[in-house]
Design a protein around this motif. Structure first.
Motif, short mmCIF file in Angstrom:
data_model
loop_
_atom_site.label_atom_id
_atom_site.label_comp_id
_atom_site.label_asym_id
_atom_site.label_seq_id
_atom_site.Cartn_x
_atom_site.Cartn_y
_atom_site.Cartn_z
N LEU A 140 36.85 4.96 6.09
CA LEU A 140 35.84 4.70 7.12
C LEU A 140 34.47 4.54 6.46
N GLN A 141 33.81 3.47 6.77
CA GLN A 141 32.49 3.26 6.19
C GLN A 141 31.42 3.43 7.25
N TYR A 142 30.45 4.30 6.93
CA TYR A 142 29.34 4.59 7.83
C TYR A 142 28.05 4.03 7.24
N GLN A 143 27.18 3.56 8.10
CA GLN A 143 25.89 3.03 7.65
C GLN A 143 24.85 3.30 8.73
N THR A 144 23.81 4.04 8.36
CA THR A 144 22.71 4.24 9.32
C THR A 144 21.75 3.07 9.24
N GLY A 145 20.83 3.02 10.19
CA GLY A 145 19.93 1.88 10.31
C GLY A 145 18.97 1.72 9.15
N ILE A 148 12.25 -2.49 7.87
CA ILE A 148 11.10 -2.82 7.04
C ILE A 148 9.90 -3.03 7.95
N ASN A 149 8.84 -2.30 7.68
CA ASN A 149 7.63 -2.37 8.51
C ASN A 149 7.94 -2.16 9.99
N ASP A 150 8.81 -1.15 10.27
CA ASP A 150 9.18 -0.78 11.64
C ASP A 150 9.98 -1.86 12.36
N LEU A 151 10.59 -2.78 11.61
CA LEU A 151 11.46 -3.79 12.20
C LEU A 151 12.88 -3.56 11.70
N SER A 152 13.85 -3.59 12.61
CA SER A 152 15.24 -3.32 12.24
C SER A 152 15.87 -4.52 11.52
N ILE A 153 16.53 -4.23 10.40
CA ILE A 153 17.29 -5.27 9.68
C ILE A 153 18.74 -4.83 9.52
N SER A 154 19.16 -3.87 10.34
CA SER A 154 20.51 -3.31 10.23
C SER A 154 21.59 -4.37 10.44
N PHE A 199 -8.21 -5.23 3.31
CA PHE A 199 -6.99 -6.00 3.07
C PHE A 199 -5.83 -5.05 2.81
N SER A 200 -4.65 -5.45 3.28
CA SER A 200 -3.45 -4.64 3.06
C SER A 200 -2.23 -5.55 3.11
N ASP A 201 -1.42 -5.53 2.03
CA ASP A 201 -0.22 -6.34 2.00
C ASP A 201 1.00 -5.51 1.63
N SER A 202 0.91 -4.19 1.79
CA SER A 202 2.02 -3.31 1.44
C SER A 202 3.08 -3.33 2.53
N SER A 203 4.32 -3.04 2.13
CA SER A 203 5.44 -3.00 3.06
C SER A 203 6.14 -1.65 2.95
N HIS A 204 6.71 -1.22 4.05
CA HIS A 204 7.41 0.06 4.10
C HIS A 204 8.87 -0.21 4.40
N PHE A 205 9.74 0.06 3.42
CA PHE A 205 11.16 -0.23 3.54
C PHE A 205 11.95 1.07 3.62
N ILE A 206 12.86 1.15 4.58
CA ILE A 206 13.74 2.30 4.72
C ILE A 206 15.18 1.81 4.61
N ASN A 207 15.85 2.26 3.57
CA ASN A 207 17.23 1.87 3.34
C ASN A 207 18.15 2.92 3.95
N GLY A 208 18.99 2.51 4.87
CA GLY A 208 19.89 3.45 5.52
C GLY A 208 20.91 4.05 4.56
N THR A 209 21.50 5.15 4.96
CA THR A 209 22.52 5.82 4.15
C THR A 209 23.87 5.17 4.37
N SER A 210 24.53 4.84 3.27
CA SER A 210 25.86 4.24 3.32
C SER A 210 26.88 5.22 2.76
N ILE A 211 27.93 5.49 3.53
CA ILE A 211 28.94 6.47 3.14
C ILE A 211 30.34 5.88 3.34
N LEU A 212 31.17 6.04 2.32
CA LEU A 212 32.59 5.71 2.44
C LEU A 212 33.35 7.03 2.53
N TYR A 213 33.99 7.26 3.65
CA TYR A 213 34.69 8.51 3.92
C TYR A 213 36.20 8.24 3.83
#
Length: 234
Positions: A140-145, A148-154, A199-213
C-alpha cells in the motif's frame, strides 16, 4: 492566431496620447515638467501602462487554477501519517492518502527488495508481518499532500511503480516532474505602503510524505541493498 487590429489600436492611442502630453508639457511652466528627462520618463511610463492595458486581454487563457492549501496542515498530515505507520496504526489514516495498492501471490521463503537502476528512493518503507503465512504480499502506498506557495500540486504527483520479478520486489521511481510557475505580485511602489516590503521572488515548497507499507507473510525473509532501509512495525 492573435488579431493585430487591437494592437494597432493600442499603438495609435499611445502615439496620440504621447504627442498630446509632449505638447502640454512644453507649454507648462510647472517645475515638475521643467526638465526634459523627467518629462520623457513620465510620458514613457504612461505609454507602458497603456500598452499593458491593451495587450493583457490578448494573453493566452489556458492557465490552470490550483486549489489553495494550508501549508501548516500539510505538514501536520505528513507527521500524522509517519507516526501512524511507525506505530503500526496505518489503518487509522484517512483512505484519501492511499494512492496505490498491489497484491502479489508469493510462496517463496525469501524476497529481495531493489530499486530499478539503483536510483535514490525518497519513499519510506514500513514492513508489517502478518500472523500467518498466507502466501500473499500486500503493498500500500500512501502520499500526503504537496504544495508550493499555498497551491496544491498533489494531483500532479505519481506513485511508485511496483512489480515482482522472480524473487525480487522491484520499485521504480515515477518520472521526474518539471513544474514552471508564473506568479503575479503587487508592484514595488504598492508594497512600500502595505507593509509587505520590496521585491520578493522566493517560493515555499512542501513535499508530502510518501510511504510504502508492506504486509508480508509471517516467516518471509527480506533482503535489500544498502540504499534501502526497512522499518519493521509490530
Amino acid at each position: 492566431m492573435i488579431s493585430v487590429v487591437p494592437i494597432v489600436i493600442v499603438v495609435i492611442m499611445v502615439i496620440a496620447i504621447t504627442s498630446l502630453l509632449v505638447n502640454l508639457t512644453k507649454r507648462s511652466r510647472s517645475v515638475l515638467f521643467s526638465g526634459s528627462r523627467i518629462r520623457w520618463m513620465f510620458v514613457g511610463y504612461l505609454s507602458i501602462l497603456l500598452i499593458c492595458t491593451g495587450v493583457s486581454p490578448l494573453l493566452p487563457k489556458g492557465e490552470i487554477t490550483y486549489q489553495k492549501v494550508d501549508g501548516n496542515q500539510l505538514e501536520r498530515d505528513s507527521n500524522e501519517l509517519y507516526e501512524a505507520a511507525i506505530k503500526g496504526n496505518i489503518e487509522t489514516v484517512d483512505s484519501e492518502y492511499i494512492v496505490k495498492t498491489r497484491k502479489f501471490d508469493y510462496t517463496e521463503k525469501q524476497l529481495n527488495i531493489a530499486v530499478l537502476n539503483d536510483d535514490f528512493l525518497s519513499t519510506s518503507i514500513f514492513v508489517e508481518r502478518k500472523t500467518s503465512n498466507d502466501g500473499k504480499i500486500e503493498a500500500l502506498q500512501y502520499q500526503t499532500g504537496s504544495g508550493i506557495n499555498d497551491l496544491s500540486i498533489s494531483d500532479l504527483l505519481q506513485p511508485l511503480k511496483i512489480n515482482i520479478d522472480k524473487n525480487t520486489l522491484i520499485l521504480e521511481n515515477p518520472e521526474k516532474l518539471t513544474l514552471e510557475f508564473s506568479q503575479f505580485q503587487q508592484a514595488f511602489p504598492i508594497n512600500q505602503f502595505n507593509g509587505k516590503g520590496g521585491f520578493s521572488d522566493s517560493s515555499h515548497f512542501i513535499n508530502g510524505t510518501s510511504i510504502l507499507y508492506l504486509k508480508i507473510p509471517k516467516d518471509l525473509e527480506l533482503t535489500t541493498t544498502n540504499e534501502i532501509v526497512l522499518e519493521y512495525v509490530e
